[in-house]
Structure formats: C-alpha cells, structure tokens
Design an enzyme around this catalytic site. Structure first.
Site, mmCIF file in Angstrom:
data_model
loop_
_atom_site.group_PDB
_atom_site.id
_atom_site.type_symbol
_atom_site.label_atom_id
_atom_site.label_comp_id
_atom_site.label_asym_id
_atom_site.label_seq_id
_atom_site.Cartn_x
_atom_site.Cartn_y
_atom_site.Cartn_z
ATOM 1 N N HIS A 133 0.807 -1.145 0.156
ATOM 2 C CA HIS A 133 -0.058 -0.640 -0.144
ATOM 3 C C HIS A 133 0.544 0.803 -0.174
ATOM 4 C CE1 HIS A 133 -3.460 -2.907 0.301
ATOM 5 N NE2 HIS A 133 -3.843 -2.433 1.669
ATOM 6 N N HIS A 203 -9.309 1.318 1.118
ATOM 7 C CA HIS A 203 -9.831 0.126 1.147
ATOM 8 C C HIS A 203 -10.711 -0.165 2.517
ATOM 9 C CE1 HIS A 203 -7.822 -2.497 3.821
ATOM 10 N NE2 HIS A 203 -6.700 -2.712 2.485
ATOM 11 N N GLU A 338 -11.149 -4.804 -2.523
ATOM 12 C CA GLU A 338 -10.124 -3.701 -3.447
ATOM 13 C C GLU A 338 -10.145 -3.486 -5.141
ATOM 14 O OE1 GLU A 338 -6.602 -3.847 -0.627
ATOM 15 O OE2 GLU A 338 -8.316 -4.530 0.200
HETATM 16 C C1 BGC Z 1 -3.845 -6.798 2.496
HETATM 17 C C2 BGC Z 1 -3.583 -7.473 3.292
HETATM 18 C C3 BGC Z 1 -3.204 -6.376 5.128
HETATM 19 C C4 BGC Z 1 -4.591 -5.413 5.003
HETATM 20 C C5 BGC Z 1 -3.927 -4.433 5.928
HETATM 21 C C6 BGC Z 1 -4.839 -5.866 2.050
HETATM 22 O O1 BGC Z 1 -5.496 -5.099 0.648
HETATM 23 O O2 BGC Z 1 -4.453 -7.847 1.215
HETATM 24 O O3 BGC Z 1 -2.945 -8.510 3.180
HETATM 25 O O4 BGC Z 1 -3.261 -7.529 5.575
HETATM 26 O O5 BGC Z 1 -5.149 -4.360 3.939
HETATM 27 O O6 BGC Z 1 -3.447 -4.131 5.649
#
Ligand code: BGC
Length: 374
Positions: A133, A203, A338
């Site tokens: 991210h 998210h 997402e």
């Molecule tokens: C990821 C997860 C992660 C979560 C929070 C998601 O987009 O795929 O692995 O734990 O985000 O960071």
C-alpha cells in the site's frame, strides 16, 4: 465559513443528493460532536454526503477516507456498514487502512523494487521484504485538499517526485459522489510528469449487518471472476492465473464467505483466509464485479468497477487492536473488496500494465451500490 454554509444551503435546494460541509462551527443538521471529533488543526475536516433516501457517507480529507457509510436495512433502520474509528486520532494512528485511499501502489510489490526503462526503484519495505500500500505515511496518512462539489466531495493531493521512492511528481484526484439510487461512486484520476507506476483503491471494510461485533462469515458473496492470481507465502503473485472452478475461490454463484474459508487449501493458508486478487470477467460491462448480501438485515451491496481486479480481504489480521464504534474490531468482522490492478504488476509483464506516462491520464471508477434484498 458563511460561503460554505450558503453553498450547502443552495445545494440542498437544488438537488436531492446534497453535500454538507461540517466543522466546529456548524451545528445543524449534523452531529456537531462527530464533526468536532474528526476535525484537526486548520485543515482536517469531516465532510458528509447525504441523499434523499437517508443514506449518508462521512468522509475525511485525511487520507481521502470513508469514515462511515450509513444505509437503511429492510426495516428502514439506518446503520453504519463500515468499520471505522471514533475520531481523527483513530484515523491518524490506525494501521488497518480503514476506509482510506491507498497508493501510490495499492497492494504488494515484491522485494519493494521495480524497474522502469531500465532504472530500478526501491520503495519502502513495510510488509516483510515487500512493499504494501505504498509504504508507511503514504497518501492514506496525508492531508488532501478538499473541495465541495454539487453532489460530491473532491480530494486532491500532489505526490512529490521521489516520495516514498516512487518516480514522478503526481497529481491525484479522488471524487466521492453520492447518487439517489444509493450508489457511492468513486472516481480516481492521476497524472505524472515522469513515467511511474500506480495502483489506487479504497480500503473500506464492510459489515452489512450494521453490527461491527458480528463476523462477516454469513454474508453471501458473488464475485464475477473465473480466475485469481495465486500467491506465494508472502502474498506475492506467482505470475500464473488459477481457475477458481472446483476451489474455495469460486464465488460465481452466491456463497457464504465463511463456508469454505477453513478448507484445506494452500492459497487459503497463505492468506490466513481470503486475501487474494480476483481477475474480473469483463465480458459484460454492465455486470457487477461483486455482490454481497446479508440475509438478516436485508442489505445488499453491488460493486461495479472499471478496474481489472478486486482483492477480497476477509479481515484475517484484525485482532482487537483497532478500536471504534464501541468495540475492538475482532478477527473477520469486516471484509474488503479493493478494486484494483493486480498486485506486483510492475514486476509481472503478463499482467495489465500499471505504468503511467507523462501526458497520459489514469482514470478509474468504482461504485458501491446499496439496496434491499427482494
Ligand atoms: C492486504 C492484507 C492486509 C490488509 C491491511 C489488504 O489489502 O491484502 O494483506 O493485511 O490490506 O493492510
């Protein structure tokens, strides 16, 4: 302030979906305590979109975040269907990306490294050896410039060349619009002055029951996808596509999220549940990418997107450390859909490209539409 109030008042007269700007000074018809709780300094504010059907969406310009989505259930009870914090301090210290926009590269980049035109770029390693991210203190933890529009709020942010290791000065715009058919439409646009890579998503964690203490395992899920991008043990795609037919990843017919989540399956073990990118079937452009329903509340959420993929994440890392709404969010009490390009695309030449060149404009749209089960 007076201008904003006048603007909000004239918009209320002019349209069914209205934008109301909230801050410390404006008491009604908003929850002034909530506006106060999410305000910080001179520039961070809570914004509320509302429509004719009692749906409201609260947004913060910190992280361009969805703070809450309130929608009616089958009996007309309006409840929040997202996991969220109670104040700005929660948003600022949160580690689970509740409701925020993530980038520059949503999802993972292997070894936190990629190359463009033969030049290698190193980005933050914040997920073991990989980057997740966009790295720490990325756009999800930054203050965006907000502008109140007709039935929408527009957030803009400039990312500097070299910020978190990514090349190119980039302008990013995210517009949240609330329609009278209970659709929340998210439009993303981005430009860069140098070749760069990007992947943007929201998210939000959903729990359609309205009760953040209930798990999401009984929600029925449909995902319009024949394949996933299977991952290794660090959740980096292998580069292959895996057909979902005959596996716990087949959500082409509505299936309870929890019905196969504990199956003996290597991919589910790697993700500690679902934490995978689905390759959306784009043959019917009108078809939803995903549909989720909760039989008890009668709520239904359809997801439409121009993106090629969607990450289904079932809150496998929630462990009670994030708090809000009178609870400590536990394991699997929220799910994320997402919408995105595929993880690690900068290192996967066979995946749809995430390269953005100067002169080009990245555009992407995702809609979450709420209704009641018939
Ligand atoms: C990821 C997860 C992660 C979560 C929070 C998601 O987009 O795929 O692995 O734990 O985000 O960071």
């Amino acid at each position: 302030m007076k201008i904003l109030l006048a603007m909000a008042a004239s918009l209320m007269l002019a349209c069914h979906s209205c934008v109301i700007t909230t801050d410390r000074m404006e008491q009604k018809p908003l929850d002034s305590q909530r506006a106060e709780a999410f305000a910080s300094g001179d520039s961070i504010r809570l914004y509320t979109l509302s429509n004719a059907h009692g749906m409201t969406v609260e947004l913060s310009n910190y992280g361009a975040t969805i703070v809450a989505i309130h929608v009616p259930d089958k009996d007309g009870n309006i409840e929040n269907v997202t996991l969220g914090y109670d104040d700005h301090a929660g948003l600022a210290s949160g580690k689970s990306y509740f409701g925020c926009v993530v980038g520059r590269y949503a999802n993972r980049i292997a070894h936190a490294r990629f190359a463009i035109d033969g030049k290698t770029y190193q980005v933050p390693q914040n997920d073991g050896q990989n980057s997740l991210h966009g790295g720490v203190n990325s756009i999800d933890k930054q203050v965006w410039t907000a502008r109140v529009m007709n039935d929408a709020i527009r957030f803009t942010r400039t990312m500097e060349d070299g910020e978190n290791g990514y090349p190119g000065k980039m302008q990013v715009t995210v517009v949240y619009s609330l329609r009278d058919d209970n659709s929340l439409v998210i439009d993303y646009t981005a430009t860069s002055d140098q070749p760069t890579v990007l992947n943007l998503t929201n998210h939000a964690y959903f729990n359609l029951t309205g009760n953040p203490e209930s798990t999401i395992l009984d929600h029925q899920l449909m995902i319009n996808a024949g394949f996933i991008t299977p991952v290794d043990s660090t959740l980096i795609p292998t580069g292959k596509l895996m057909a979902v037919a005959g596996t716990p990843f087949d959500f082409n017919s509505p299936t309870a999220i929890g019905s196969r989540i504990g199956a003996e399956d290597e991919q589910l073990k790697f993700g500690k549940g679902y934490d995978h990118n689905f390759v959306l079937d784009k043959s019917n452009p009108e078809a939803p990418a995903a549909v989720v329903t909760d039989a008890v509340s009668g709520r239904k959420m359809e997801v439409f997107t121009t993106e090629p993929g969607v990450q289904l994440y079932t809150g496998n890392f929630l462990n009670g450390s994030e708090k809000g709404r009178g609870t400590a969010y536990q394991y699997r009490t929220g799910f994320c859909l997402e919408t995105q390009h595929f993880p690690d695309s900068p290192n996967q030449p066979a995946f749809p490209s995430t390269l953005l060149k100067p002169g080009g404009t990245f555009k992407s749209q995702t809609t979450y539409r709420f209704s009641i089960l018939k």
